[in-house]
Design an enzyme around this catalytic site. Sequence first.
Site, PDB file in Angstrom:
ATOM      1  N   PRO A  10      25.563  44.865  73.777  1.00 25.05           N
ATOM      2  CA  PRO A  10      25.781  45.411  75.112  1.00 25.05           C
ATOM      3  C   PRO A  10      25.701  44.385  76.237  1.00 25.05           C
ATOM      4  CG  PRO A  10      23.667  46.123  74.226  1.00 25.05           C
ATOM      5  CD  PRO A  10      24.414  45.481  73.104  1.00 25.05           C
ATOM      6  N   ASN A  11      26.593  44.592  77.194  1.00 22.05           N
ATOM      7  CA  ASN A  11      26.670  43.792  78.430  1.00 22.05           C
ATOM      8  C   ASN A  11      27.267  42.403  78.227  1.00 22.05           C
ATOM      9  OD1 ASN A  11      25.439  45.794  80.193  1.00 22.05           O
ATOM     10  ND2 ASN A  11      23.574  45.397  79.032  1.00 22.05           N
ATOM     11  N   ARG A  18      27.985  38.207  84.844  1.00 21.41           N
ATOM     12  CA  ARG A  18      26.642  38.770  84.671  1.00 21.41           C
ATOM     13  C   ARG A  18      25.588  37.664  84.791  1.00 21.41           C
ATOM     14  NH1 ARG A  18      23.983  40.261  78.844  1.00 21.41           N
ATOM     15  NH2 ARG A  18      22.084  41.150  79.724  1.00 21.41           N
ATOM     16  N   TYR A  23      23.108  33.476  81.992  1.00 24.18           N
ATOM     17  CA  TYR A  23      24.052  33.551  80.871  1.00 24.18           C
ATOM     18  C   TYR A  23      25.247  32.618  80.995  1.00 24.18           C
ATOM     19  CZ  TYR A  23      21.264  37.627  79.731  1.00 24.18           C
ATOM     20  OH  TYR A  23      20.219  38.454  79.403  1.00 24.18           O
ATOM     21  N   ASN A  75      25.019  38.462  68.160  1.00 28.98           N
ATOM     22  CA  ASN A  75      24.151  38.490  69.327  1.00 28.98           C
ATOM     23  C   ASN A  75      23.946  39.964  69.649  1.00 28.98           C
ATOM     24  OD1 ASN A  75      22.811  38.447  71.718  1.00 28.98           O
ATOM     25  ND2 ASN A  75      24.122  36.921  72.715  1.00 28.98           N
ATOM     26  N   ALA A  78      20.574  43.274  74.164  1.00 30.31           N
ATOM     27  CA  ALA A  78      19.353  44.061  74.392  1.00 30.31           C
ATOM     28  C   ALA A  78      18.887  44.781  73.130  1.00 30.31           C
ATOM     29  CB  ALA A  78      19.600  45.071  75.510  1.00 30.31           C
ATOM     30  N   GLU A  99      21.429  34.966  63.927  1.00 29.91           N
ATOM     31  CA  GLU A  99      21.194  35.642  65.213  1.00 29.91           C
ATOM     32  C   GLU A  99      21.345  34.609  66.334  1.00 29.91           C
ATOM     33  OE1 GLU A  99      17.199  37.213  65.216  1.00 29.91           O
ATOM     34  OE2 GLU A  99      17.178  37.493  67.386  1.00 29.91           O
ATOM     35  N   HIS A 101      21.358  33.892  70.622  1.00 29.15           N
ATOM     36  CA  HIS A 101      21.124  34.315  72.012  1.00 29.15           C
ATOM     37  C   HIS A 101      21.548  33.190  72.934  1.00 29.15           C
ATOM     38  CE1 HIS A 101      18.924  37.685  70.506  1.00 29.15           C
ATOM     39  NE2 HIS A 101      18.230  36.861  69.739  1.00 29.15           N
ATOM     40  N   ARG A 108      11.468  33.916  78.788  1.00 32.58           N
ATOM     41  CA  ARG A 108      11.765  35.020  79.707  1.00 32.58           C
ATOM     42  C   ARG A 108      10.678  36.106  79.624  1.00 32.58           C
ATOM     43  NH1 ARG A 108      17.828  36.714  78.987  1.00 32.58           N
ATOM     44  NH2 ARG A 108      17.309  37.776  80.947  1.00 32.58           N
TER      45      ARG A 108
HETATM   46  C1  DHK Z   1      21.440  38.824  75.782  1.00 35.59           C
HETATM   47  C2  DHK Z   1      20.994  39.958  76.351  1.00 35.59           C
HETATM   48  O1  DHK Z   1      21.844  40.853  76.851  1.00 35.59           O
HETATM   49  C3  DHK Z   1      19.565  40.236  76.504  1.00 35.59           C
HETATM   50  O2  DHK Z   1      19.262  41.625  76.475  1.00 35.59           O
HETATM   51  C4  DHK Z   1      18.715  39.502  75.482  1.00 35.59           C
HETATM   52  C5  DHK Z   1      20.545  37.886  75.074  1.00 35.59           C
HETATM   53  C6  DHK Z   1      19.108  38.024  75.445  1.00 35.59           C
HETATM   54  C7  DHK Z   1      21.088  36.463  75.178  1.00 35.59           C
HETATM   55  O3  DHK Z   1      20.389  35.567  75.646  1.00 35.59           O
HETATM   56  O4  DHK Z   1      22.218  36.232  74.749  1.00 35.59           O
HETATM   57  O5  DHK Z   1      17.358  39.649  75.800  1.00 35.59           O
END
Ligand code: DHK
Length: 146
Positions: A10-11, A18, A23, A75, A78, A99, A101, A108
Amino acid sequence: MATILVINGPNLNMLGRREPEIYGSETLDDIIEGLIELADEYNVRLFDFQSNAEHEIVERIHQAMDDGTNYIIINPAAFTHTSVAIRDALATINVPFIEVHLSNVYKREAFRKHSYFSDIADGVIAGLGTKGYQLAFEAAIEKLEA
Ligand code: DHK
């Protein structure tokens, strides 16, 4: 031909717009384009999937049992910190995964320090931005060739 499935949670469809200070400025399309180049170079097949919905990610993982996927890069975003369902799906299909990130989750908020995936992953990459996907992809190829 080996097949690698890249799953983004998500996101991550909002990357580029974002919280760029966390990110970065690259979009998800930029990331996938980079991986397509690597896939061409190494002659592997790439599937990519992004969803904001937990059940869709679970179902895509189930599909990977039958679509020839040999390795997964995920990835979970959340869902990393919440999803027993996605963890169980990965455990069900028995396809190895890394995995990834973008951010260093250990630097964080406290709730980001726990992952439902790390203890069953082949490896974990955090904090290296989009480079993390490329490193994971190369590591997956090496493992598949071994
Ligand atoms: C991405 C997200 O959307 C967060 O909810 C994770 C992760 C971290 C990232 O760093 O890619 O906590």
